[in-house]
Design a protein around this motif. Sequence first.
Motif, mmCIF file in Angstrom:
data_model
loop_
_atom_site.group_PDB
_atom_site.id
_atom_site.type_symbol
_atom_site.label_atom_id
_atom_site.label_comp_id
_atom_site.label_asym_id
_atom_site.label_seq_id
_atom_site.Cartn_x
_atom_site.Cartn_y
_atom_site.Cartn_z
ATOM 1 N N LEU A 63 12.039 10.809 -4.801
ATOM 2 C CA LEU A 63 12.773 9.566 -4.564
ATOM 3 C C LEU A 63 11.826 8.453 -4.109
ATOM 4 O O LEU A 63 11.917 7.307 -4.588
ATOM 5 N N THR A 64 10.906 8.779 -3.226
ATOM 6 C CA THR A 64 9.940 7.785 -2.752
ATOM 7 C C THR A 64 9.052 7.296 -3.894
ATOM 8 O O THR A 64 8.817 6.092 -4.045
ATOM 9 N N MET A 114 1.443 13.109 0.948
ATOM 10 C CA MET A 114 0.826 13.409 2.237
ATOM 11 C C MET A 114 1.513 12.671 3.373
ATOM 12 O O MET A 114 1.687 13.212 4.472
ATOM 13 N N VAL A 115 1.916 11.422 3.128
ATOM 14 C CA VAL A 115 2.543 10.651 4.198
ATOM 15 C C VAL A 115 3.980 11.121 4.450
ATOM 16 O O VAL A 115 4.414 11.239 5.598
ATOM 17 N N VAL A 116 4.724 11.433 3.387
ATOM 18 C CA VAL A 116 6.148 11.766 3.550
ATOM 19 C C VAL A 116 6.329 13.192 4.056
ATOM 20 O O VAL A 116 7.073 13.432 5.021
ATOM 21 N N THR A 117 5.667 14.175 3.451
ATOM 22 C CA THR A 117 5.893 15.577 3.848
ATOM 23 C C THR A 117 4.602 16.327 4.178
ATOM 24 O O THR A 117 4.664 17.417 4.737
ATOM 25 N N PRO A 143 0.841 -1.211 0.000
ATOM 26 C CA PRO A 143 0.000 0.000 0.000
ATOM 27 C C PRO A 143 0.870 1.254 0.000
ATOM 28 O O PRO A 143 1.934 1.276 0.633
ATOM 29 N N LEU A 144 0.434 2.284 -0.705
ATOM 30 C CA LEU A 144 1.236 3.498 -0.815
ATOM 31 C C LEU A 144 1.477 4.155 0.545
ATOM 32 O O LEU A 144 2.520 4.775 0.769
ATOM 33 N N VAL A 145 0.508 4.020 1.442
ATOM 34 C CA VAL A 145 0.682 4.598 2.783
ATOM 35 C C VAL A 145 1.847 3.919 3.497
ATOM 36 O O VAL A 145 2.652 4.573 4.181
ATOM 37 N N TRP A 195 9.563 5.180 3.877
ATOM 38 C CA TRP A 195 10.533 6.151 3.363
ATOM 39 C C TRP A 195 10.651 7.370 4.280
ATOM 40 O O TRP A 195 11.714 7.967 4.378
ATOM 41 N N ARG A 196 9.585 7.733 4.953
ATOM 42 C CA ARG A 196 9.669 8.844 5.911
ATOM 43 C C ARG A 196 10.629 8.493 7.038
ATOM 44 O O ARG A 196 11.413 9.328 7.478
ATOM 45 N N TRP A 197 10.589 7.235 7.471
ATOM 46 C CA TRP A 197 11.523 6.787 8.507
ATOM 47 C C TRP A 197 12.948 6.730 7.949
ATOM 48 O O TRP A 197 13.901 7.137 8.606
ATOM 49 N N MET A 198 13.083 6.226 6.722
ATOM 50 C CA MET A 198 14.422 6.096 6.125
ATOM 51 C C MET A 198 15.068 7.457 5.869
ATOM 52 O O MET A 198 16.293 7.595 5.904
#
Length: 300
Positions: free
Chosen positions: A169-170, A240-243, A115-117, A123-126
Amino acid sequence: MTSQRAAGLAFLFPALLYIVVFFGYPLFNNLVMSAQDYTVKSFYTGDAPFVGFANYAAVVHNPMFVRAVVNTVSFTVGSIAFQFTIGLALALFFNDRFPGSDTLRSLLLLPWLLPLVVSGAVWRWMLDQDHGIVNAALRALHLSHLLHPSGGPVPWLTSTTWSMPAVILTNIWVGIPFNLVILHGGLRAIPDSLYEAAALDGANAWQRFRHVTWPLLRPVTGIVLMLGLVYTIKVFDVIMVVTGGGPANATQTLTTWSYGLSFRDFAFGQGAAVGNILILAATGFGVLYARLARQSMDAA
C-alpha cells in the motif's frame, strides 16, 4: 583518426569515466566479494579466501531464499498492478481538461517529490494499530470487521498477514504519480481527430478506449510497466522504514535480505551474492525494456 571522430570520443569520455567509476568499479568489487569468504576480519587483515560459487550455493540453499523471492515477486506484482491501474484511471480522468485540473494534477505529484524515507515514516504512523489514521478511518466507516474478524484495529505492522499489504500500500502511493505522468503524456499524444471519427461512427466511451486509446497507448504502457518493474524489484527504503523486513521475515525481500546478511550477520560474501542475483534479474528486465523502447521508436 579524423578530427570529427576524435571530438566525438572526447565528448564520450566523461560519460565513460562516470560509468566506470560509479558503476563499473562497485559492480566489479561486488562480484569479487561474492566469490570470497569476506568477514569483518577481512577489513583489517585483507585476508578474504577465494571460495568460488560457495556463497551463491549457500544463499540458494538457505530456506530464506525461497521466501525472499516469493516476497519480492508478491511485492513487485502487487505494487505494479495497482500503481498502473490507478495511474491509468487518473490519466484518463485528467485527459479531459476542467477548471483546476492542472493544479490538482500537480498536487498528486507530491508523493513522487518526497524522499522515500519520509513517505515510509508517514505511512508507518498512518498504519499504526492503535493511533493510525487508517484504522481510525476503517472504524468510522464500519469496515474494520471486513479486515479483522473481531472488528478491532488491523495490526498492519505487527501481523505476518497484514505487513505485506501494508508495504505494498505504501509503495502504491509512492508510485502512482510516475504512472500518471507518463501515461498522461501518452494520452496527450493521441490525435483528437481519431476520437471525433470514432464518435461519428457511434462508438461509446468503452469502445473508444478499447479501439483507439488502448492500442495507441500500448507502446507507452510497455515502457511504464517495464520501468516500474525494474524500479520496484529493488525497492529497499520503503520496506526498511515501514516494517524493517518483519515481522518474522514476512516482508523480507531480496534487497532487505542482502542488507541483513551484510550489515547484521556480517556475511558480506553472501550479501554480495544475493545482491548480484538481484542485479542479474533487474538487468534482464532492463534489456527487455531497451528492446521495447527501440520497437516503440521504430513504430513511431
